[in-house]
Design an enzyme around this catalytic site. Structure first.
Site, short mmCIF file in Angstrom:
data_model
loop_
_atom_site.label_atom_id
_atom_site.label_comp_id
_atom_site.label_asym_id
_atom_site.label_seq_id
_atom_site.Cartn_x
_atom_site.Cartn_y
_atom_site.Cartn_z
CB CYS A 81 35.73 36.80 35.98
SG CYS A 81 35.96 36.48 37.73
CD GLU A 82 39.93 32.31 32.73
OE1 GLU A 82 41.18 32.38 32.75
OE2 GLU A 82 39.30 31.88 31.75
CG HIS A 83 40.76 35.03 37.55
ND1 HIS A 83 41.02 36.23 36.94
CD2 HIS A 83 41.56 34.12 36.96
CE1 HIS A 83 41.95 36.06 36.02
NE2 HIS A 83 42.29 34.79 36.01
CG HIS A 84 37.07 35.98 42.09
ND1 HIS A 84 37.83 36.89 41.39
CD2 HIS A 84 37.71 35.80 43.27
CE1 HIS A 84 38.88 37.24 42.10
NE2 HIS A 84 38.83 36.61 43.25
CD GLN A 123 35.98 44.02 30.00
OE1 GLN A 123 35.41 43.92 31.07
NE2 GLN A 123 36.28 45.18 29.46
CG HIS A 151 35.20 42.88 35.82
ND1 HIS A 151 35.90 41.82 35.32
CD2 HIS A 151 35.00 43.73 34.78
CE1 HIS A 151 36.13 42.02 34.03
NE2 HIS A 151 35.59 43.19 33.69
CB CYS A 153 35.84 39.64 41.01
SG CYS A 153 36.50 40.33 39.48
#
Length: 191
Positions: A81-84, A123, A151, A153
């Protein structure tokens, strides 16, 4: 991809978390991580158009089968994921399309999903990107993508909810407008 810069930053990250990057177990870690990133983020260097060109292997079909749905289900995948930059894992991707005059080589569908996942992603975007690439290769707007995955995260940090799964559904063309076709897809992905 700048492997030397990755090595440098991984070494700095190890130092930042209080580790000694020169201890025996970590000496080669920056290089290992750089090589791993080169592999798992390969898709970053390609646009959706380039992925479509890369896996554009199709076969002509007979007139009578042009409205028959083609489905490849339960393609195993993972992404980050691009956030974490956390692992999205145990992903199962099902891809369906209604061909017009050609069908895609079946293994190419799994290869498209794999390459799209090799990016920092959401996703939801994975589904949209796969639908776009499959549509370009098959020459059809009628594409559906169902993704189920975990996920880290959410499972390994924060709420730490291990059993949770995320499900996304991307519908294009007739899968959006034809309830019977959509139901056929959803039923086939459950069997």
């Amino acid at each position: 991809m700048d492997l030397e810069k990755i090595r440098e930053h991984v070494r700095g990250l190890l130092e930042a978390i209080g580790e000694d990057p020169d201890r025996p177990g970590l000496v080669e870690t920056p290089d290992r991580v750089a090589r791993m990133y080169q592999e798992i983020f390969e898709g970053v260097q390609y646009s959706n158009d380039e992925i479509a060109a890369m896996f554009n292997k199709t076969f002509d079909i007979t007139e009578g089968s042009k409205k028959d749905m083609v489905l490849v289900r339960d393609i195993g995948a993972f992404s980050y994921c691009e956030h974490h930059m956390a692992l999205m894992y145990d992903m199962r991707i099902s891809v369906a399309y209604v061909p017009t005059d050609r069908v895609i080589g079946i293994s190419k569908i799994a290869r498209v999903a794999d390459m799209v996942c090799k990016r920092l992603q959401l996703q939801e975007r994975i589904g949209a990107d796969i639908a776009e690439v499959i549509g370009k290769i098959a020459g059809t707007e009628d594409v559906a993508v169902l993704i189920t995955g975990k996920h880290s995260c959410m499972t390994a940090r924060g709420i730490k909810n291990m059993p949770s799964e995320t499900v996304t559904l991307t519908m294009r063309g007739a899968f959006e407008t034809d309830q019977a076709l959509r139901d056929q897809f959803l039923t086939a992905t459950r069997s």
